[in-house]
Write a protein that holds these residues in place. Structure first.
Motif, PDB file in Angstrom:
ATOM      1  N   ARG A  69       0.227   3.776 -10.153  1.00  0.00           N
ATOM      2  CA  ARG A  69       0.204   3.757  -8.910  1.00  0.00           C
ATOM      3  C   ARG A  69       1.655   3.287  -8.164  1.00  0.00           C
ATOM      4  O   ARG A  69       2.715   4.044  -6.988  1.00  0.00           O
ATOM      5  CB  ARG A  69      -0.858   2.714  -7.966  1.00  0.00           C
ATOM      6  CG  ARG A  69      -1.878   3.309  -8.164  1.00  0.00           C
ATOM      7  CD  ARG A  69      -3.491   2.084  -7.732  1.00  0.00           C
ATOM      8  NE  ARG A  69      -4.539   2.359  -8.209  1.00  0.00           N
ATOM      9  CZ  ARG A  69      -5.672   2.857  -9.268  1.00  0.00           C
ATOM     10  NH1 ARG A  69      -4.204   1.394 -10.240  1.00  0.00           N
ATOM     11  NH2 ARG A  69      -6.295   2.678  -9.618  1.00  0.00           N
ATOM     12  N   ARG A  73       4.270   6.187  -6.163  1.00  0.00           N
ATOM     13  CA  ARG A  73       4.965   5.917  -4.767  1.00  0.00           C
ATOM     14  C   ARG A  73       6.332   6.170  -5.685  1.00  0.00           C
ATOM     15  O   ARG A  73       7.145   6.528  -4.568  1.00  0.00           O
ATOM     16  CB  ARG A  73       4.632   4.353  -4.855  1.00  0.00           C
ATOM     17  CG  ARG A  73       3.795   4.319  -3.515  1.00  0.00           C
ATOM     18  CD  ARG A  73       3.905   2.444  -3.120  1.00  0.00           C
ATOM     19  NE  ARG A  73       2.213   2.281  -2.342  1.00  0.00           N
ATOM     20  CZ  ARG A  73       2.885   1.938  -1.248  1.00  0.00           C
ATOM     21  NH1 ARG A  73       4.180   3.090  -0.304  1.00  0.00           N
ATOM     22  NH2 ARG A  73       1.979   2.284  -0.188  1.00  0.00           N
ATOM     23  N   THR A  77       8.440   8.928  -3.054  1.00  0.00           N
ATOM     24  CA  THR A  77       9.462   8.301  -1.906  1.00  0.00           C
ATOM     25  C   THR A  77      10.661   9.026  -2.459  1.00  0.00           C
ATOM     26  O   THR A  77      11.056  10.327  -1.578  1.00  0.00           O
ATOM     27  CB  THR A  77       9.634   6.985  -2.177  1.00  0.00           C
ATOM     28  OG1 THR A  77       8.394   6.146  -1.992  1.00  0.00           O
ATOM     29  CG2 THR A  77      10.886   5.973  -1.427  1.00  0.00           C
ATOM     30  N   LEU A  87       3.688  10.633   1.042  1.00  0.00           N
ATOM     31  CA  LEU A  87       3.466   9.232   1.718  1.00  0.00           C
ATOM     32  C   LEU A  87       3.898   9.719   2.771  1.00  0.00           C
ATOM     33  O   LEU A  87       5.262   8.959   2.683  1.00  0.00           O
ATOM     34  CB  LEU A  87       4.473   8.107   0.375  1.00  0.00           C
ATOM     35  CG  LEU A  87       4.333   7.575   0.499  1.00  0.00           C
ATOM     36  CD1 LEU A  87       2.624   6.796   0.272  1.00  0.00           C
ATOM     37  CD2 LEU A  87       5.194   6.447  -0.182  1.00  0.00           C
ATOM     38  N   SER A  91       2.612   6.064   7.946  1.00  0.00           N
ATOM     39  CA  SER A  91       0.873   6.420   8.118  1.00  0.00           C
ATOM     40  C   SER A  91       0.378   4.219   7.961  1.00  0.00           C
ATOM     41  O   SER A  91       0.006   4.603   6.471  1.00  0.00           O
ATOM     42  CB  SER A  91       0.220   6.833   7.648  1.00  0.00           C
ATOM     43  OG  SER A  91      -1.416   7.682   7.405  1.00  0.00           O
ATOM     44  N   ALA A  92      -0.491   4.112   8.735  1.00  0.00           N
ATOM     45  CA  ALA A  92      -1.124   2.476   8.212  1.00  0.00           C
ATOM     46  C   ALA A  92      -2.586   3.264   7.747  1.00  0.00           C
ATOM     47  O   ALA A  92      -2.600   2.333   6.855  1.00  0.00           O
ATOM     48  CB  ALA A  92      -1.605   1.876   9.920  1.00  0.00           C
ATOM     49  N   LEU A  94      -3.040   5.491   6.063  1.00  0.00           N
ATOM     50  CA  LEU A  94      -2.621   5.744   4.233  1.00  0.00           C
ATOM     51  C   LEU A  94      -2.942   4.244   3.133  1.00  0.00           C
ATOM     52  O   LEU A  94      -2.920   4.720   2.452  1.00  0.00           O
ATOM     53  CB  LEU A  94      -0.971   6.736   4.523  1.00  0.00           C
ATOM     54  CG  LEU A  94      -0.869   6.803   3.308  1.00  0.00           C
ATOM     55  CD1 LEU A  94      -1.258   7.163   1.773  1.00  0.00           C
ATOM     56  CD2 LEU A  94       0.554   7.053   3.214  1.00  0.00           C
ATOM     57  N   GLU A  95      -1.777   3.087   4.046  1.00  0.00           N
ATOM     58  CA  GLU A  95      -1.390   2.325   3.497  1.00  0.00           C
ATOM     59  C   GLU A  95      -2.942   1.665   3.267  1.00  0.00           C
ATOM     60  O   GLU A  95      -2.838   0.826   1.730  1.00  0.00           O
ATOM     61  CB  GLU A  95      -0.364   1.334   4.405  1.00  0.00           C
ATOM     62  CG  GLU A  95       0.790   2.317   4.314  1.00  0.00           C
ATOM     63  CD  GLU A  95       1.257   2.008   3.159  1.00  0.00           C
ATOM     64  OE1 GLU A  95       1.036   1.532   1.810  1.00  0.00           O
ATOM     65  OE2 GLU A  95       1.718   3.038   3.023  1.00  0.00           O
ATOM     66  N   LEU A  98      -4.498   3.613   0.264  1.00  0.00           N
ATOM     67  CA  LEU A  98      -4.903   3.085  -1.635  1.00  0.00           C
ATOM     68  C   LEU A  98      -4.398   2.097  -1.647  1.00  0.00           C
ATOM     69  O   LEU A  98      -4.764   1.707  -3.165  1.00  0.00           O
ATOM     70  CB  LEU A  98      -2.777   2.958  -1.374  1.00  0.00           C
ATOM     71  CG  LEU A  98      -2.221   4.675  -0.540  1.00  0.00           C
ATOM     72  CD1 LEU A  98      -0.118   4.325  -0.605  1.00  0.00           C
ATOM     73  CD2 LEU A  98      -2.304   5.413  -2.124  1.00  0.00           C
ATOM     74  N   GLU A  99      -5.085   1.032  -1.096  1.00  0.00           N
ATOM     75  CA  GLU A  99      -5.628  -0.254  -1.262  1.00  0.00           C
ATOM     76  C   GLU A  99      -7.146  -0.231  -1.249  1.00  0.00           C
ATOM     77  O   GLU A  99      -7.161  -0.682  -2.926  1.00  0.00           O
ATOM     78  CB  GLU A  99      -5.223  -1.250  -0.529  1.00  0.00           C
ATOM     79  CG  GLU A  99      -3.944  -1.407  -0.788  1.00  0.00           C
ATOM     80  CD  GLU A  99      -3.623  -2.525  -1.281  1.00  0.00           C
ATOM     81  OE1 GLU A  99      -4.003  -3.386  -2.106  1.00  0.00           O
ATOM     82  OE2 GLU A  99      -2.302  -1.885  -1.956  1.00  0.00           O
ATOM     83  N   ALA A 156      -6.926   9.419   4.876  1.00  0.00           N
ATOM     84  CA  ALA A 156      -5.718   8.800   5.343  1.00  0.00           C
ATOM     85  C   ALA A 156      -5.962   9.790   6.656  1.00  0.00           C
ATOM     86  O   ALA A 156      -4.245   9.527   7.876  1.00  0.00           O
ATOM     87  CB  ALA A 156      -4.736   8.863   5.032  1.00  0.00           C
ATOM     88  N   ALA A 163      -3.494   8.948  -0.727  1.00  0.00           N
ATOM     89  CA  ALA A 163      -3.892   8.049  -0.944  1.00  0.00           C
ATOM     90  C   ALA A 163      -5.422   9.124  -1.661  1.00  0.00           C
ATOM     91  O   ALA A 163      -6.367   8.542  -2.317  1.00  0.00           O
ATOM     92  CB  ALA A 163      -4.938   7.639   0.816  1.00  0.00           C
TER      93      ALA A 163
END
Length: 211
Positions: A69, A73, A77, A87, A91-92, A94-95, A98-99, A156, A163
């Motif tokens: 993971r 990222r 990036t 990514l 995008s909240a 998306l975060e 991902l978690e 997302a 995600a």
């Protein structure tokens, strides 16, 4: 830009996760086999790359990374301008997703896939009780996904992102087992899977898995 080097096994879900991201980015890579069956991941030369002795490892020039993971990222990036935008900044959702994949979905599906798919390939016997217990756990997670995907095309939001991609290796294996019903029984999850698994980059990735 040089060719990325991925140390791993073509059947490994974590290796496949990285290869899927590379293919979405349209990057070149070579796979350096680290055969878990022979203990190659515990040998000094590999431990010098990943002291935890796990695959995959990514080598990008002088950069060496492990944990699939984290590798994804990095790829999303560094190679932001290449291929698919995986990514998008800011995008909240998306975060969060991902978690969710790492903390909720992954633990629920990994043992199930191991019991149903990987263990028989290695000559072991499936533990039926473990299968049912893990299927129940995954079902509860997928109920949340069904509600989410009833309102969003992708996890997302409106666009395919990391995600979504990070889920794909395990679902790919799950769909080859009797517990594929866990996806099929949830129409919005099934529609999402049909959409993401039809992507050209994923088809290229799936074709490289020696099953």
């Amino acid at each position: 830009m040089g060719v990325l080097k991925v140390y791993g096994m073509a059947m490994s879900t974590n290796t496949v996760r990285v290869v899927a991201a590379i293919n979405e980015k349209g990057l070149d890579y070579e796979l350096a086999l680290v055969d878990l069956r022979t203990g190659a991941h515990k040998q000094p030369d590999f431990l010098a790359l990943n002291p935890f002795g796990q695959i995959p490892v990514l080598q990008d020039g002088d950069v060496v990374l492990f944990e699939s993971r984290a590798i994804n990222r990095y790829l999303a990036t560094k190679y932001k301008e290449s291929g698919e935008e995986l990514l998008p900044a800011g995008s909240a959702a998306l975060e969060v997703w991902l978690e969710v994949e790492a903390q909720q979905f992954g633990p629920a599906i990994s043992e199930l896939v191991f019991q149903l798919f990987i263990k028989p390939l290695l000559g072991g016997a499936t533990d039926a009780a473990a299968v049912e217990a893990q299927a129940a756990k995954l079902g509860k997670v997928l109920d949340v996904y069904e509600e989410r995907l009833a309102k969003n095309k992708y996890l997302a939001g409106d666009e395919f992102t990391l995600a979504d991609l990070n889920h794909m290796p395990y679902i790919n294996y799950l769909m080859k087992t009797p517990k594929a019903e866990l996806i099929a029984a949830r129409p919005h999850v099934e529609a999402w899977w049909d959409a993401v698994s039809a992507r050209p980059a994923w088809k290229k990735t799936a074709a490289s898995i020696p099953i």
